[in-house]
Each structure stands twice: as C-alpha cells, then as structure tokens.
Motif scaffolding. Structure first.
Motif, mmCIF file in Angstrom:
data_model
loop_
_atom_site.group_PDB
_atom_site.id
_atom_site.type_symbol
_atom_site.label_atom_id
_atom_site.label_comp_id
_atom_site.label_asym_id
_atom_site.label_seq_id
_atom_site.Cartn_x
_atom_site.Cartn_y
_atom_site.Cartn_z
ATOM 1 N N SER A 113 0.828 -1.209 0.000
ATOM 2 C CA SER A 113 0.000 0.000 0.000
ATOM 3 C C SER A 113 0.858 1.254 0.000
ATOM 4 O O SER A 113 0.564 2.229 -0.704
ATOM 5 C CB SER A 113 -0.923 0.012 1.230
ATOM 6 O OG SER A 113 -1.809 -1.066 1.203
ATOM 7 N N LEU A 114 1.927 1.242 0.778
ATOM 8 C CA LEU A 114 2.799 2.409 0.857
ATOM 9 C C LEU A 114 3.551 2.649 -0.448
ATOM 10 O O LEU A 114 4.032 3.751 -0.707
ATOM 11 C CB LEU A 114 3.788 2.237 2.019
ATOM 12 C CG LEU A 114 3.151 2.181 3.414
ATOM 13 C CD1 LEU A 114 4.205 1.928 4.485
ATOM 14 C CD2 LEU A 114 2.382 3.460 3.716
ATOM 15 N N ALA A 115 3.628 1.592 -1.261
ATOM 16 C CA ALA A 115 4.262 1.736 -2.578
ATOM 17 C C ALA A 115 3.244 2.083 -3.662
ATOM 18 O O ALA A 115 3.628 2.309 -4.817
ATOM 19 C CB ALA A 115 4.988 0.449 -2.935
ATOM 20 N N ASN A 116 1.976 2.125 -3.300
ATOM 21 C CA ASN A 116 0.907 2.419 -4.279
ATOM 22 C C ASN A 116 -0.086 3.439 -3.727
ATOM 23 O O ASN A 116 -1.299 3.236 -3.776
ATOM 24 C CB ASN A 116 0.161 1.130 -4.642
ATOM 25 C CG ASN A 116 0.992 0.155 -5.426
ATOM 26 O OD1 ASN A 116 1.088 0.245 -6.645
ATOM 27 N ND2 ASN A 116 1.610 -0.792 -4.729
ATOM 28 N N ILE A 117 0.440 4.528 -3.183
ATOM 29 C CA ILE A 117 -0.432 5.550 -2.597
ATOM 30 C C ILE A 117 -1.221 6.253 -3.701
ATOM 31 O O ILE A 117 -0.648 6.765 -4.666
ATOM 32 C CB ILE A 117 0.382 6.565 -1.775
ATOM 33 C CG1 ILE A 117 1.016 5.859 -0.566
ATOM 34 C CG2 ILE A 117 -0.505 7.724 -1.316
ATOM 35 C CD1 ILE A 117 1.925 6.737 0.259
#
Length: 379
Positions: A166-170
């Motif tokens: 998720s943090l890589a696909n904000i």
C-alpha cells in the motif's frame, strides 16, 4: 479455576478472534466519512472503554468461580429473588439467539467469498466453512486457543504484506475533515463492536486458571491486537484504495493489484473463522453450563442452528452484524455494570483498582449505550 490450559498469548488471541471478523473490516469506510484525526480520537476512546469493560467481566468470572460463563455471572449478581431461575432461563434464550445470529453472519460472509474464489455454489461454500470451523470447536478450549494463535499470526503477516504494498501504491491523501454526529456515532459503535469479546473473556479466565494478572494482560493484548489491525488497515485502505468500500479489503486489494484480491480474500475468511471459533466455543460452554449436556451435544447446539439460519434466508451479512451488535450492546450496558458493582464489594483481587470506581462505571455504561445507538443510526 486452577486448571491452566492456555498461555497468555493463546488467551489473548481468543479475545482478538472474537471481534476481528466483521467490525475491523468496516472501519476504513466509516473513517473516510469522519476524517482520520476524529477517527483516531474515537478509536482511542473505544479502546479504553473496551479494555475496562472486559476487565470487569474478567473479575466477575474469577469471583464467580468454577469456570463460570457470563450467564452464571449474571444469575449470581443480578438475577436475584424468586424470579432468578426464570430470568436466567430467559437471558439464556435471548443470548443464544443473539449468538446464533452472530455466527450466521460469519457463515454467510465467508461463504460469499469462498463461492467466488472456488467457483462453487454458495450453499456448498456454507457447508465447507461450517465443517472446517465447527470441527475445531468440537475439540475444546486448547484446540481453539492454538488455532486462534496460528490464524491471528497469519492475519498479521498478510496485513503486513498488504501494508508494505500500500505504501508503494499511494493513490489518495488521508481524509481530514470531520463528519456528522451520526457518522461519528456509527464509527464509535462499530469500533466498540470490533473490540468486543464479551463471551470469550470467561474462556480466557478459565484457560489461565483464574490468574488475575495474566488474565488482565491477555484482555489488554487481545484488544490491543484489534486496535493495531484497525489502525493499519484503515490508514492503508484510505491511502491505496481506488474506492473505499464497505468491506475494506475489496477496494483496498483492488487498489494494490489483482494478486492482492486473493490475499484479501484469505485474510477475510481467516478473520471470520477466528470469530466463529471464539463465539461458538463460548456458546458451547454456555449451553453446557445451563443444560448440563455432554460435549458433543453442546457443540451441535452451539453451531448447527446458525448454519440452518443461513439456509432459511434470514437476512444478509450486514443485517446480521448490525442486529447482533445492537442487541449485545444493550444487554451488556444493562447488566455488566450492576453486576460489577456487587462483585466489587466482595473480598478478592480487583483487576481494575481505582479504575473500577463509580465514576468509571457510569462512563462505561454510557459508552455501551452509545454503541447501541451507533449500530442503528443512519450514516
């Protein structure tokens, strides 16, 4: 209460498992309407109230002795006089119906996911989930404790994987604007429901041999697990979802990628499975306590009616969840605090000390009344 069967962590996982199945997954959708700052304040308030209430139940169970379940606790401290037996029986019937409804929610919800994953008819998926879930409960407290420990560990691993992705696909900023009063009440009600493990606390107490310090630790850790999961799931779902859906894992996993939908489905099934284990174990123990049947008969009575309810078409997943949450909240608000007031006057260890005084009792009762309101307001 001298027969220790569980470790502190296994007891904590039984407490965690009770609440993780439904409320946790609804929190991001409600948080999007309340804004992150207000949601965090409400979540902390719900966490504190839940820890105190569950410690009250633990103390009631310890002082009632003989591995007492919650109905026996109320029979001792609340249902007094000539109508004690009638009130106890009536409460048993109501609680059984509430818990049957709760269990039916998890069978229905898990079956929908299994049906989509495996391409099987939904009726067959209900049977598959029921057989797998109920069979663990047949083997008793230790089997459930170990199974919960494994499942909760797997859930944390899956959430950690999804969180990193998720943090890589904000895709979205975190919402900050506060919502309406009704939206805040709905969020509080669902948070309290996600933390709730009312009927699993006696199992934790029995499994730890009535050791007050260990039971208090297990209650705190069990509810803390759900707090951490709610926080991580909410932030990541708000950041990475194309659309924040009512069941968070759907929109969240789609936002990360198609592979995450399978991971999300496994997470959701595990969450519902852990809750099914905790609730049905508690119900089987309640049936044994009240009807004095054998283990197999109590197990069948605790699990089979909920399966039947799903085949009779008595409402969908969300309807089951809201009905069960509202009914449980009202019953707990009305009975736990008065029972605790009487219990507190008896000799023996206090799990709450000064945190269990009259002022706190009033606050806790009010919190559970607000939970009931939050489960019925229009969002």
């Amino acid at each position: 209460m001298k027969n220790k069967q569980l470790t502190v962590w296994e007891s904590a996982c039984i407490v965690t498992g009770y609440g993780i199945g439904g409320g946790v997954l609804a929190m991001p959708w409600l948080s999007a309407r309340n804004g992150v700052p207000m949601s965090l304040v409400i979540l902390l308030a719900a966490f504190a109230a839940s820890v105190i209430l569950h410690c009250m139940i633990a103390e009631l169970a310890i002082k009632s002795g003989s591995d007492a379940q919650i109905i026996a606790v109320f029979s001792k401290y609340v249902f007094a006089g000539r109508f004690r037996k009638a009130l106890t029986t009536g409460f048993f019937v109501v609680m059984a119906l509430v818990l049957f409804t709760n269990l039916a929610a998890y069978i229905s919800g898990a079956a929908e996911i299994l049906s989509a994953m495996l391409g099987m008819p939904e009726w067959a998926a209900r049977l598959v989930f029921y057989v797998f879930a109920a069979s663990v409960v047949l083997f008793g407290l230790k089997a459930v404790g170990v199974s919960e420990k494994i499942a909760i560990g797997t859930i944390f691993a899956l959430v950690a994987l999804l969180a990193v992705c998720s943090l890589a696909n904000i895709r979205n900023p975190l919402p900050l604007a506060a919502g309406t009063v009704n939206q805040a009440l709905a969020y509080f009600g669902m948070a309290m429901f996600a933390f709730s493990a009312f009927f699993s606390v006696p199992q934790a107490a029995a499994g730890l041999g009535g050791d007050g310090a260990k039971i208090r630790k297990a209650v705190f850790l069990g509810i803390l697990n759900n707090f951490v999961l709610i926080l991580v799931i909410t932030v990541c779902a708000l950041l990475a979802s194309d659309e924040v859906t009512e069941v968070a894992m759907i929109g969240w996993s789609r936002g990360i990628g198609s592979w995450a939908e399978l991971v999300g489905s496994v997470f959701t099934i595990l969450a519902m499975l852990t809750t099914y284990w905790s609730i049905s174990l508690a119900l089987a123990d309640i049936v044994a306590e009240q009807l004095h049947w054998g283990r197999a008969a109590c197990w069948l009575m605790a699990t089979a009616p909920s399966l039947l309810m799903t085949f009779l078409g008595l409402g969908g997943f969300l309807e089951f969840m809201r009905l069960a949450g509202g009914l449980i909240a009202i019953l707990i608000a009305l009975l736990v605090v008065p029972a605790y007031r009487k219990c507190r006057r008896e000799p023996g260890e206090s799990l709450l000390g000064r945190w269990g005084g009259t002022g706190m009792q009033i606050v806790i009762a009010a919190a559970y009344v607000l939970m009931a309101v939050g489960n019925v307001v229009t969002v």
